[in-house]
Design a protein around this motif. Structure first.
Motif, PDB file in Angstrom:
ATOM      1  N   GLU A  31       0.842  -1.208   0.000  1.00  0.00           N
ATOM      2  CA  GLU A  31       0.000   0.000   0.000  1.00  0.00           C
ATOM      3  C   GLU A  31       0.875   1.254   0.000  1.00  0.00           C
ATOM      4  OE1 GLU A  31      -3.545   2.165   2.631  1.00  0.00           O
ATOM      5  OE2 GLU A  31      -2.574   0.336   3.358  1.00  0.00           O
ATOM      6  N   GLN A  32       1.932   1.237   0.805  1.00  0.00           N
ATOM      7  CA  GLN A  32       2.800   2.407   0.886  1.00  0.00           C
ATOM      8  C   GLN A  32       3.575   2.618  -0.409  1.00  0.00           C
ATOM      9  OE1 GLN A  32       2.577   4.207   3.854  1.00  0.00           O
ATOM     10  NE2 GLN A  32       3.554   5.818   2.630  1.00  0.00           N
ATOM     11  N   GLN A  33       3.952   1.540  -1.090  1.00  0.00           N
ATOM     12  CA  GLN A  33       4.614   1.659  -2.391  1.00  0.00           C
ATOM     13  C   GLN A  33       3.728   2.427  -3.363  1.00  0.00           C
ATOM     14  OE1 GLN A  33       6.047  -2.094  -3.979  1.00  0.00           O
ATOM     15  NE2 GLN A  33       6.550  -2.814  -1.921  1.00  0.00           N
ATOM     16  N   HIS A  34       2.446   2.095  -3.364  1.00  0.00           N
ATOM     17  CA  HIS A  34       1.511   2.772  -4.261  1.00  0.00           C
ATOM     18  C   HIS A  34       1.397   4.252  -3.898  1.00  0.00           C
ATOM     19  CE1 HIS A  34      -1.964   3.400  -6.853  1.00  0.00           C
ATOM     20  NE2 HIS A  34      -2.590   3.938  -5.819  1.00  0.00           N
ATOM     21  N   LEU A  35       1.278   4.550  -2.602  1.00  0.00           N
ATOM     22  CA  LEU A  35       1.164   5.948  -2.171  1.00  0.00           C
ATOM     23  C   LEU A  35       2.420   6.741  -2.537  1.00  0.00           C
ATOM     24  CD1 LEU A  35      -0.382   5.474   1.398  1.00  0.00           C
ATOM     25  CD2 LEU A  35      -1.539   6.385  -0.630  1.00  0.00           C
ATOM     26  N   CYS A  36       3.574   6.090  -2.434  1.00  0.00           N
ATOM     27  CA  CYS A  36       4.838   6.785  -2.633  1.00  0.00           C
ATOM     28  C   CYS A  36       5.265   6.862  -4.090  1.00  0.00           C
ATOM     29  CB  CYS A  36       5.929   6.146  -1.781  1.00  0.00           C
ATOM     30  SG  CYS A  36       5.735   6.501  -0.014  1.00  0.00           S
ATOM     31  N   LEU A  37       4.391   6.489  -5.017  1.00  0.00           N
ATOM     32  CA  LEU A  37       4.610   6.876  -6.405  1.00  0.00           C
ATOM     33  C   LEU A  37       4.639   8.398  -6.505  1.00  0.00           C
ATOM     34  CD1 LEU A  37       2.447   4.307  -8.379  1.00  0.00           C
ATOM     35  CD2 LEU A  37       4.870   4.783  -8.781  1.00  0.00           C
ATOM     36  N   ASP A  38       3.923   9.072  -5.600  1.00  0.00           N
ATOM     37  CA  ASP A  38       4.001  10.521  -5.449  1.00  0.00           C
ATOM     38  C   ASP A  38       5.269  10.818  -4.646  1.00  0.00           C
ATOM     39  OD1 ASP A  38       3.807  13.149  -4.310  1.00  0.00           O
ATOM     40  OD2 ASP A  38       1.639  13.114  -4.582  1.00  0.00           O
ATOM     41  N   VAL A  39       6.261  11.501  -5.266  1.00  0.00           N
ATOM     42  CA  VAL A  39       7.544  11.719  -4.585  1.00  0.00           C
ATOM     43  C   VAL A  39       7.408  12.608  -3.359  1.00  0.00           C
ATOM     44  CG1 VAL A  39       9.038  11.266  -6.553  1.00  0.00           C
ATOM     45  CG2 VAL A  39       8.127  13.578  -6.211  1.00  0.00           C
ATOM     46  N   GLN A  40       6.362  13.426  -3.303  1.00  0.00           N
ATOM     47  CA  GLN A  40       6.147  14.222  -2.101  1.00  0.00           C
ATOM     48  C   GLN A  40       5.749  13.319  -0.939  1.00  0.00           C
ATOM     49  OE1 GLN A  40       6.702  17.645  -2.030  1.00  0.00           O
ATOM     50  NE2 GLN A  40       6.561  17.349   0.169  1.00  0.00           N
ATOM     51  N   GLU A  41       4.945  12.303  -1.227  1.00  0.00           N
ATOM     52  CA  GLU A  41       4.559  11.342  -0.192  1.00  0.00           C
ATOM     53  C   GLU A  41       5.765  10.519   0.249  1.00  0.00           C
ATOM     54  OE1 GLU A  41       2.030  10.165   2.542  1.00  0.00           O
ATOM     55  OE2 GLU A  41       1.393  11.497   0.929  1.00  0.00           O
ATOM     56  N   LEU A  42       6.646  10.190  -0.679  1.00  0.00           N
ATOM     57  CA  LEU A  42       7.876   9.470  -0.345  1.00  0.00           C
ATOM     58  C   LEU A  42       8.748  10.317   0.586  1.00  0.00           C
ATOM     59  CD1 LEU A  42       9.720   7.020  -0.780  1.00  0.00           C
ATOM     60  CD2 LEU A  42      10.606   8.153  -2.832  1.00  0.00           C
ATOM     61  N   HIS A  43       8.857  11.593   0.277  1.00  0.00           N
ATOM     62  CA  HIS A  43       9.592  12.522   1.140  1.00  0.00           C
ATOM     63  C   HIS A  43       9.006  12.524   2.551  1.00  0.00           C
ATOM     64  CE1 HIS A  43      11.372  16.357   2.500  1.00  0.00           C
ATOM     65  NE2 HIS A  43      10.164  16.635   2.936  1.00  0.00           N
ATOM     66  N   ARG A  44       7.692  12.620   2.650  1.00  0.00           N
ATOM     67  CA  ARG A  44       7.041  12.664   3.960  1.00  0.00           C
ATOM     68  C   ARG A  44       7.316  11.384   4.751  1.00  0.00           C
ATOM     69  NH1 ARG A  44       2.233  14.445   1.001  1.00  0.00           N
ATOM     70  NH2 ARG A  44       2.110  16.715   1.053  1.00  0.00           N
ATOM     71  N   LEU A  45       7.284  10.240   4.061  1.00  0.00           N
ATOM     72  CA  LEU A  45       7.525   8.968   4.741  1.00  0.00           C
ATOM     73  C   LEU A  45       8.910   8.951   5.376  1.00  0.00           C
ATOM     74  CD1 LEU A  45       6.557   6.010   5.281  1.00  0.00           C
ATOM     75  CD2 LEU A  45       7.835   5.398   3.214  1.00  0.00           C
ATOM     76  N   VAL A  46       9.927   9.347   4.621  1.00  0.00           N
ATOM     77  CA  VAL A  46      11.286   9.365   5.156  1.00  0.00           C
ATOM     78  C   VAL A  46      11.391  10.314   6.342  1.00  0.00           C
ATOM     79  CG1 VAL A  46      13.686   9.968   4.643  1.00  0.00           C
ATOM     80  CG2 VAL A  46      12.338   8.673   2.967  1.00  0.00           C
ATOM     81  N   MET A  47      10.797  11.494   6.232  1.00  0.00           N
ATOM     82  CA  MET A  47      10.897  12.486   7.304  1.00  0.00           C
ATOM     83  C   MET A  47      10.216  12.029   8.587  1.00  0.00           C
ATOM     84  SD  MET A  47      12.784  14.887   6.200  1.00  0.00           S
ATOM     85  CE  MET A  47      13.626  13.586   5.284  1.00  0.00           C
ATOM     86  N   ARG A  48       9.282  11.109   8.486  1.00  0.00           N
ATOM     87  CA  ARG A  48       8.591  10.626   9.683  1.00  0.00           C
ATOM     88  C   ARG A  48       9.528   9.843  10.604  1.00  0.00           C
ATOM     89  NH1 ARG A  48       3.315   7.750   7.415  1.00  0.00           N
ATOM     90  NH2 ARG A  48       3.023   7.167   9.620  1.00  0.00           N
ATOM     91  N   GLY A  49      10.679   9.423  10.096  1.00  0.00           N
ATOM     92  CA  GLY A  49      11.653   8.759  10.948  1.00  0.00           C
ATOM     93  C   GLY A  49      12.445   9.717  11.820  1.00  0.00           C
ATOM     94  N   PHE A  50      12.252  11.034  11.617  1.00  0.00           N
ATOM     95  CA  PHE A  50      13.063  12.037  12.307  1.00  0.00           C
ATOM     96  C   PHE A  50      12.222  13.045  13.082  1.00  0.00           C
ATOM     97  CE2 PHE A  50      15.301  10.368   8.683  1.00  0.00           C
ATOM     98  CZ  PHE A  50      16.546  10.049   9.217  1.00  0.00           C
ATOM     99  N   ARG A  51      10.985  12.685  13.388  1.00  0.00           N
ATOM    100  CA  ARG A  51      10.159  13.561  14.208  1.00  0.00           C
ATOM    101  C   ARG A  51       9.320  12.709  15.153  1.00  0.00           C
ATOM    102  NH1 ARG A  51       6.812  14.222   9.181  1.00  0.00           N
ATOM    103  NH2 ARG A  51       4.785  13.260   9.601  1.00  0.00           N
ATOM    104  N   ALA A  52       8.647  13.362  16.072  1.00  0.00           N
ATOM    105  CA  ALA A  52       7.839  12.647  17.049  1.00  0.00           C
ATOM    106  C   ALA A  52       6.830  11.754  16.338  1.00  0.00           C
ATOM    107  CB  ALA A  52       7.121  13.646  17.955  1.00  0.00           C
ATOM    108  N   PRO A  53       6.652  10.512  16.792  1.00  0.00           N
ATOM    109  CA  PRO A  53       5.803   9.546  16.085  1.00  0.00           C
ATOM    110  C   PRO A  53       4.384  10.004  15.807  1.00  0.00           C
ATOM    111  CG  PRO A  53       7.070   8.461  17.806  1.00  0.00           C
ATOM    112  CD  PRO A  53       7.286   9.939  17.969  1.00  0.00           C
ATOM    113  N   HIS A  54       3.796  10.829  16.669  1.00  0.00           N
ATOM    114  CA  HIS A  54       2.382  11.190  16.514  1.00  0.00           C
ATOM    115  C   HIS A  54       2.185  12.535  15.833  1.00  0.00           C
ATOM    116  CE1 HIS A  54       1.447   7.710  18.893  1.00  0.00           C
ATOM    117  NE2 HIS A  54       2.193   8.151  19.883  1.00  0.00           N
ATOM    118  N   THR A  55       3.284  13.120  15.321  1.00  0.00           N
ATOM    119  CA  THR A  55       3.172  14.378  14.598  1.00  0.00           C
ATOM    120  C   THR A  55       2.554  14.133  13.235  1.00  0.00           C
ATOM    121  OG1 THR A  55       5.115  15.252  15.708  1.00  0.00           O
ATOM    122  CG2 THR A  55       4.417  16.367  13.696  1.00  0.00           C
TER     123      THR A  55
END
Length: 238
Positions: A31-55
């Motif tokens: 499911e995430q592979q499909h969402l991350c065809l959008d490179v902005q969504e891919l960017h957001r996914l990576v950034m989620r590893g560097f901020r508070a989990p519930h942000t």
């Protein structure tokens, strides 16, 4: 070029300047592979590893200094009319960062099916020969139009790569560059469309300035770093 003190190019225990980073190998859910065809969504996914989990944010997350990544994608698709390639979905991501990320919340949420993070240290001396691999977005600024134009031929892309890396402590000859065909990736940044042409590039070169080269490895190069470009992976050639 001096590496900023908050990047991974810093003094190691033996007193030499080198690269100290964390690298994470991530496997995306279907499911995430499909969402991350959008490179902005891919960017957001990576950034989620560097901020508070519930942000949660619907806007583009600023990319902290020194975070780079590259995606391994599924088979690209060729448009029958234009014959141009569109990149496939990102299946796995390699993330490099100066600080240790945390992926447990993405595993729990099902966005990732696997995540491994390890510390990495590298040191090169001036004169060392290396083999390198990168995904890049070769563009040149057109002063007449003010636009950034993609380099399209292999010769243009090779010249672009040589120029970029020569400025940052690595000398490569045209005969030691190979590359894949350009693949377009797209997305939306707010109401604005994003389109990037990715090329996988391989090269062999000689380190001409070890300090600059370590800074290059820590900070990446070129444009579109937020979208999976500019991470240079290397190994020494004996």
């Amino acid at each position: 070029m001096t590496a900023p003190t908050n990047t991974a190019a810093q003094h190691v225990a033996d007193g030499e300047t080198g690269l100290r980073v964390w690298r994470s190998a991530l496997t995306l859910s279907i499911e995430q592979q499909h969402l991350c065809l959008d490179v902005q969504e891919l960017h957001r996914l990576v950034m989620r590893g560097f901020r508070a989990p519930h942000t949660v944010t619907a806007t583009r997350t600023p990319r902290p200094a020194g975070i780079l990544f590259a995606a391994r994608r599924s088979t690209p698709l060729r448009d029958p009319g234009t014959r141009r390639l569109s990149a496939g979905a990102p299946e796995k991501i390699l993330v490099q960062s100066p600080q240790q990320p945390h992926w447990s919340h993405l595993l729990s949420a099902g966005a990732l099916t696997a995540a491994t993070t390890i510390p990495v240290r590298q040191h090169y001396n001036t004169g060392d020969i290396i083999e390198g691999r990168t995904f890049a977005n070769p563009v040149a600024h057109d002063r007449r139009t003010g636009r950034n134009l993609s380099r399209r031929t292999a010769q243009e892309c090779g010249e672009w790569l040589r120029g970029k890396l020569h400025q940052q402590g690595l000398d490569i000859s045209p005969q030691r560059i190979t590359m894949g065909e350009g693949q377009s990736v797209t997305g939306m940044h707010g109401d604005d469309p994003v389109k990037i042409i990715l090329r996988e590039m391989f090269m062999t070169g000689i380190v001409t300035d070890s300090d600059k080269f370590h800074a290059l490895l820590a900070g990446g190069f070129g444009r579109a770093k937020a979208y999976g470009c500019g991470l240079l992976l290397t190994r020494p050639v004996e």
